[in-house]
Scaffold this motif. Structure first.
Motif, PDB file in Angstrom:
ATOM      1  N   LYS A   1       0.855  -1.182   0.000  1.00  0.00           N
ATOM      2  CA  LYS A   1       0.000   0.000   0.000  1.00  0.00           C
ATOM      3  C   LYS A   1       0.891   1.231   0.000  1.00  0.00           C
ATOM      4  N   GLY A   2       0.517   2.220  -0.774  1.00  0.00           N
ATOM      5  CA  GLY A   2       1.323   3.422  -0.806  1.00  0.00           C
ATOM      6  C   GLY A   2       1.228   4.145  -2.132  1.00  0.00           C
ATOM      7  N   TYR A   3       2.356   4.667  -2.587  1.00  0.00           N
ATOM      8  CA  TYR A   3       2.410   5.523  -3.773  1.00  0.00           C
ATOM      9  C   TYR A   3       2.792   4.708  -4.999  1.00  0.00           C
ATOM     10  N   ASP A   4       1.883   4.659  -5.987  1.00  0.00           N
ATOM     11  CA  ASP A   4       2.140   3.950  -7.240  1.00  0.00           C
ATOM     12  C   ASP A   4       2.948   4.863  -8.150  1.00  0.00           C
ATOM     13  N   THR A   5       4.171   4.452  -8.449  1.00  0.00           N
ATOM     14  CA  THR A   5       5.058   5.288  -9.258  1.00  0.00           C
ATOM     15  C   THR A   5       4.697   5.284 -10.737  1.00  0.00           C
ATOM     16  N   GLY A   6       3.887   4.320 -11.169  1.00  0.00           N
ATOM     17  CA  GLY A   6       3.601   4.170 -12.586  1.00  0.00           C
ATOM     18  C   GLY A   6       4.663   3.360 -13.308  1.00  0.00           C
ATOM     19  N   LEU A   7       5.673   2.909 -12.579  1.00  0.00           N
ATOM     20  CA  LEU A   7       6.745   2.108 -13.162  1.00  0.00           C
ATOM     21  C   LEU A   7       6.498   0.634 -12.903  1.00  0.00           C
ATOM     22  N   LYS A   8       7.101  -0.187 -13.741  1.00  0.00           N
ATOM     23  CA  LYS A   8       7.079  -1.629 -13.526  1.00  0.00           C
ATOM     24  C   LYS A   8       8.507  -2.118 -13.354  1.00  0.00           C
ATOM     25  N   THR A   9       8.680  -3.077 -12.444  1.00  0.00           N
ATOM     26  CA  THR A   9       9.989  -3.681 -12.257  1.00  0.00           C
ATOM     27  C   THR A   9       9.834  -5.171 -12.014  1.00  0.00           C
ATOM     28  N   PHE A  10      10.810  -5.918 -12.490  1.00  0.00           N
ATOM     29  CA  PHE A  10      10.786  -7.369 -12.279  1.00  0.00           C
ATOM     30  C   PHE A  10      11.106  -7.647 -10.818  1.00  0.00           C
ATOM     31  N   ASN A  11      10.211  -8.359 -10.158  1.00  0.00           N
ATOM     32  CA  ASN A  11      10.361  -8.658  -8.734  1.00  0.00           C
ATOM     33  C   ASN A  11      10.718 -10.127  -8.567  1.00  0.00           C
ATOM     34  N   SER A  12      11.880 -10.403  -8.003  1.00  0.00           N
ATOM     35  CA  SER A  12      12.301 -11.793  -7.817  1.00  0.00           C
ATOM     36  C   SER A  12      11.379 -12.559  -6.884  1.00  0.00           C
ATOM     37  N   LEU A  13      10.598 -11.859  -6.074  1.00  0.00           N
ATOM     38  CA  LEU A  13       9.667 -12.536  -5.174  1.00  0.00           C
ATOM     39  C   LEU A  13       8.504 -13.158  -5.929  1.00  0.00           C
ATOM     40  N   THR A  14       8.165 -12.589  -7.096  1.00  0.00           N
ATOM     41  CA  THR A  14       7.027 -13.107  -7.867  1.00  0.00           C
ATOM     42  C   THR A  14       7.451 -13.679  -9.214  1.00  0.00           C
ATOM     43  N   LYS A  15       8.694 -13.430  -9.608  1.00  0.00           N
ATOM     44  CA  LYS A  15       9.250 -13.884 -10.900  1.00  0.00           C
ATOM     45  C   LYS A  15       8.515 -13.255 -12.079  1.00  0.00           C
ATOM     46  N   ARG A  16       8.026 -12.034 -11.867  1.00  0.00           N
ATOM     47  CA  ARG A  16       7.375 -11.300 -12.956  1.00  0.00           C
ATOM     48  C   ARG A  16       7.436  -9.801 -12.662  1.00  0.00           C
ATOM     49  N   LYS A  17       7.069  -9.016 -13.663  1.00  0.00           N
ATOM     50  CA  LYS A  17       7.037  -7.570 -13.488  1.00  0.00           C
ATOM     51  C   LYS A  17       5.841  -7.178 -12.625  1.00  0.00           C
ATOM     52  N   GLU A  18       6.104  -6.228 -11.725  1.00  0.00           N
ATOM     53  CA  GLU A  18       5.056  -5.721 -10.843  1.00  0.00           C
ATOM     54  C   GLU A  18       5.068  -4.196 -10.862  1.00  0.00           C
ATOM     55  N   GLN A  19       3.935  -3.608 -10.572  1.00  0.00           N
ATOM     56  CA  GLN A  19       3.891  -2.161 -10.390  1.00  0.00           C
ATOM     57  C   GLN A  19       4.752  -1.782  -9.191  1.00  0.00           C
ATOM     58  N   LEU A  20       5.586  -0.782  -9.353  1.00  0.00           N
ATOM     59  CA  LEU A  20       6.448  -0.325  -8.268  1.00  0.00           C
ATOM     60  C   LEU A  20       5.662   0.633  -7.385  1.00  0.00           C
ATOM     61  N   VAL A  21       5.332   0.158  -6.190  1.00  0.00           N
ATOM     62  CA  VAL A  21       4.575   0.943  -5.221  1.00  0.00           C
ATOM     63  C   VAL A  21       5.475   1.208  -4.023  1.00  0.00           C
ATOM     64  N   LEU A  22       5.643   2.462  -3.684  1.00  0.00           N
ATOM     65  CA  LEU A  22       6.515   2.858  -2.588  1.00  0.00           C
ATOM     66  C   LEU A  22       5.691   3.248  -1.365  1.00  0.00           C
ATOM     67  N   ALA A  23       6.253   3.005  -0.191  1.00  0.00           N
ATOM     68  CA  ALA A  23       5.530   3.312   1.041  1.00  0.00           C
ATOM     69  C   ALA A  23       5.280   4.810   1.172  1.00  0.00           C
ATOM     70  N   LYS A  24       6.221   5.618   0.712  1.00  0.00           N
ATOM     71  CA  LYS A  24       6.111   7.071   0.838  1.00  0.00           C
ATOM     72  C   LYS A  24       6.270   7.704  -0.536  1.00  0.00           C
ATOM     73  N   GLU A  25       5.402   8.627  -0.852  1.00  0.00           N
ATOM     74  CA  GLU A  25       5.448   9.270  -2.160  1.00  0.00           C
ATOM     75  C   GLU A  25       6.775  10.002  -2.360  1.00  0.00           C
ATOM     76  N   GLY A  26       7.385   9.743  -3.507  1.00  0.00           N
ATOM     77  CA  GLY A  26       8.602  10.444  -3.867  1.00  0.00           C
ATOM     78  C   GLY A  26       9.868   9.931  -3.209  1.00  0.00           C
ATOM     79  N   THR A  27       9.771   8.846  -2.430  1.00  0.00           N
ATOM     80  CA  THR A  27      10.936   8.328  -1.712  1.00  0.00           C
ATOM     81  C   THR A  27      10.991   6.814  -1.820  1.00  0.00           C
ATOM     82  N   ALA A  28      12.179   6.300  -2.132  1.00  0.00           N
ATOM     83  CA  ALA A  28      12.392   4.849  -2.182  1.00  0.00           C
ATOM     84  C   ALA A  28      13.475   4.479  -1.182  1.00  0.00           C
TER      85      ALA A  28
END
Length: 584
Positions: free
Chosen positions: A62-89
């Motif tokens: 839950k948090g800020y959807d960056t609009g980016l996708k990244t491959f996540n080794s936890l799921t073995k597929r691309k996922e939406q990059l959602v950050l806990a805090k907007e503008g900060t990773a």
């Protein structure tokens, strides 16, 4: 006894039901999964289980959807990059174990992730808080220090400094903070105690502490199926072969620290969990490292953190870079295989810009072959861009005369390129696709820059080439490639400062030795005078002075004692790579 056993079993079932109810109400993404009001306090000796799921299912944060996708080794597929805090990773990465020279395999991983962090910050406006750990105590460091007959601390400092200089030469941005393992021992001990307290680790009578893999059931194996996996084979006092070390009991001639389990030192995996948690707490946005670290290192980090924080998902995204191979070899470049090229040696033949372009031409997740042919491709790509840059400048200055330029077409191509690059970078940081779009723009520009021997009265269009050139230079600068760079800036010579520091250090050491060597006063009535001897209680000072002299020698500072006085000199030296019979 039977009634106590029944009570423990009943309490365990009740706890699991309560955990399941709480899990439905919370994704366990932030903070502890148990509140004080809902936690059932039972003063019985049973394992307190943390949030459990029926399967290792990743949950979108839950948090800020960056609009980016990244491959996540936890799921073995691309996922939406959602950050806990907007503008900060928040970003944690495993740094080097500093016992030897850094090589191109390391460089490839660190440059690739540097590129991604630059994209996040300078293209998409995300502030990256990056923490990297330096492993400065480890089996390999201890073994090497014994071979070299210097202290592990000095060995680690030497190679840590060399690593940082190598990263500087490759234009890798340093993290927000470097953290060393040896500076976080109290925090590591407390972290291990927390895991034991939560029922997921145990101590043995040999002074070892192990993580109890069975205590977390099927939650172990998020990054890889762990069925049949075996942990450290040399340990024999574990309950389960998969259990891994949190704390190692002390062995002769090894550095050690005091702990509740006796003298010892941390295991490898626990250092990263502790240090990442000490900065970011119970939730981390991004964790990165080479693919070889996914299992067991990152797997064990996950187990430790979720056991300590009692949460269901500690790290939300795991990014792994592919191996670097020597052309024709199926094995990764590594120190243990002696098939590596040091960064210093590489930079004698190629530039940092060329290596960065070499990395940009493949996806960060892909394995990559190092060869002269692939480096030539990177060099050629940069040369093509540089040639276009030169021709564009000449045209803008009026020095290159061309036929009438199709200006509207170039403006359209520039806009299309900007959109294509943005789309490519938002799709798992696809730098090969982005570079391909840039090179397509260069080719279109070159078609318009066909020189003619005689000028005509046709109108000129310098502005569009200025816009194209500005965009390309700015884009490459974002990625760390400077078209105007001719060579890596050298570190300023600070020899004068160094000599002043050594002079003050040697002077202080001489004063300490003089005090320590002052003779003991003879006791009246002892008989004939005897040879003066130093005070016995000052011998530790002499030993400390001798140890300082020995430790400074590998760093090029040589101190010679002459009675109570001392002289010193600095010998400039390079740490040469080890020679082996392979020619690697």
């Amino acid at each position: 006894m039977y009634n106590i056993k029944m009570l423990q079993n009943a309490a365990g079932r009740l706890m699991r039901l309560n955990d399941a109810r709480l899990l439905q109400r919370s994704q366990c993404g932030v903070g502890h999964c148990f509140s004080g009001r809902n936690r059932i306090a039972l003063n019985t000796q049973f394992t307190i289980s943390f949030c459990t799921r029926a399967e290792n299912k990743w949950e979108r944060p839950k948090g800020y959807d960056t609009g980016l996708k990244t491959f996540n080794s936890l799921t073995k597929r691309k996922e939406q990059l959602v950050l806990a805090k907007e503008g900060t990773a928040t970003w944690y990465s495993c740094g080097p174990t500093v016992y030897d020279h850094a090589h191109l395999g390391h460089a490839c991983s660190y440059v690739r992730f540097d590129i991604i962090q630059r994209i996040l910050s300078r293209v998409f406006g995300i502030n990256v808080i990056h923490v990297m750990v330096i492993t400065d105590i480890d089996d390999k460091i201890i073994k090497r220090s014994l071979q070299e007959n210097i202290s592990p601390t000095v060995l680690a400092q030497m190679y840590e400094e060399e690593f940082k200089n190598d990263m500087l030469a490759l234009k890798v941005h340093p993290p927000s903070v470097y953290m060393r393992v040896t500076e976080n021992i109290p925090q590591i001990i407390a972290f291990v105690q927390g895991i034991i307290r939560n029922g997921h680790a145990y101590a043995t009578n040999r002074g070892n502490v192990y993580f109890d893999v069975r205590s977390i059931g099927n939650r172990y194996g998020k990054l890889r199926d762990s069925a049949g996996a075996v942990g450290e084979a040399e340990d024999s006092d574990k309950k389960d072969p998969r259990d891994f070390t949190l704390w190692k009991g002390s062995k002769p001639r090894e550095p050690h620290w005091e702990s509740p389990w006796g003298r010892g030192r941390p295991g490898w995996h626990i250092e990263c969990s502790t240090i990442a948690s000490s900065v970011f707490g119970s939730q981390l946005d991004i964790h990165s490292g080479g693919i070889d670290l996914a299992f067991p290192h990152h797997e064990n980090e996950i187990a430790q953190c979720e056991a300590y924080h009692r949460c269901g998902q500690w790290g939300n995204y795991f990014l792994h870079s592919g191996h670097l191979h020597l052309k024709g070899s199926v094995e990764k470049m590594s120190k243990s295989l002696k098939n590596y090229i040091t960064i210093k040696d590489f930079l004698q033949s190629y530039s940092a810009n060329e290596f960065r372009m070499f990395c940009l031409l493949t996806k960060y997740r892909s394995a990559i072959d190092y060869s002269d042919a692939n480096m030539d491709e990177a060099r050629s790509t940069l040369a093509s861009i540089s040639a276009f840059s030169h021709d564009s400048e000449s045209y803008m200055k009026g020095q290159l005369m061309c036929q009438a330029v199709e200006e509207s077409l170039l403006w359209e191509r520039l806009a299309a390129t900007q959109a294509s690059v943005q789309t490519a970078l938002a799709d798992d940081f696809d730098t090969p696709r982005a570079i391909n779009a840039i090179m397509s723009l260069v080719r279109h520009g070159n078609r318009q820059l066909q020189a003619v021997t005689k000028g005509d009265s046709s109108s000129r269009s310098p502005a569009v080439f200025g816009a194209i050139l500005s965009y390309i230079r700015g884009f490459l600068d974002v990625l760390g490639v400077g078209l105007l760079d001719r060579q890596v800036e050298q570190i300023a010579d600070a020899s004068g400062t160094l000599e002043n520091v050594v002079e003050q250090l040697a002077r202080f050491r001489t004063e300490v030795r003089t005090f320590a060597l002052s003779p003991d006063d003879p006791t009246p009535g002892e008989g004939p005078p005897r040879r003066p001897r130093p005070h016995p209680d000052r011998e530790p000072l002499l030993k400390a002075c001798d140890a300082l002299r020995r430790d400074l020698a590998p760093l090029g500072v040589h101190i010679k004692d002459r009675g109570t006085s001392s002289t010193w000199e600095i010998i400039r030296q390079k740490v040469e790579p080890e020679k082996d019979g392979t020619g690697a």
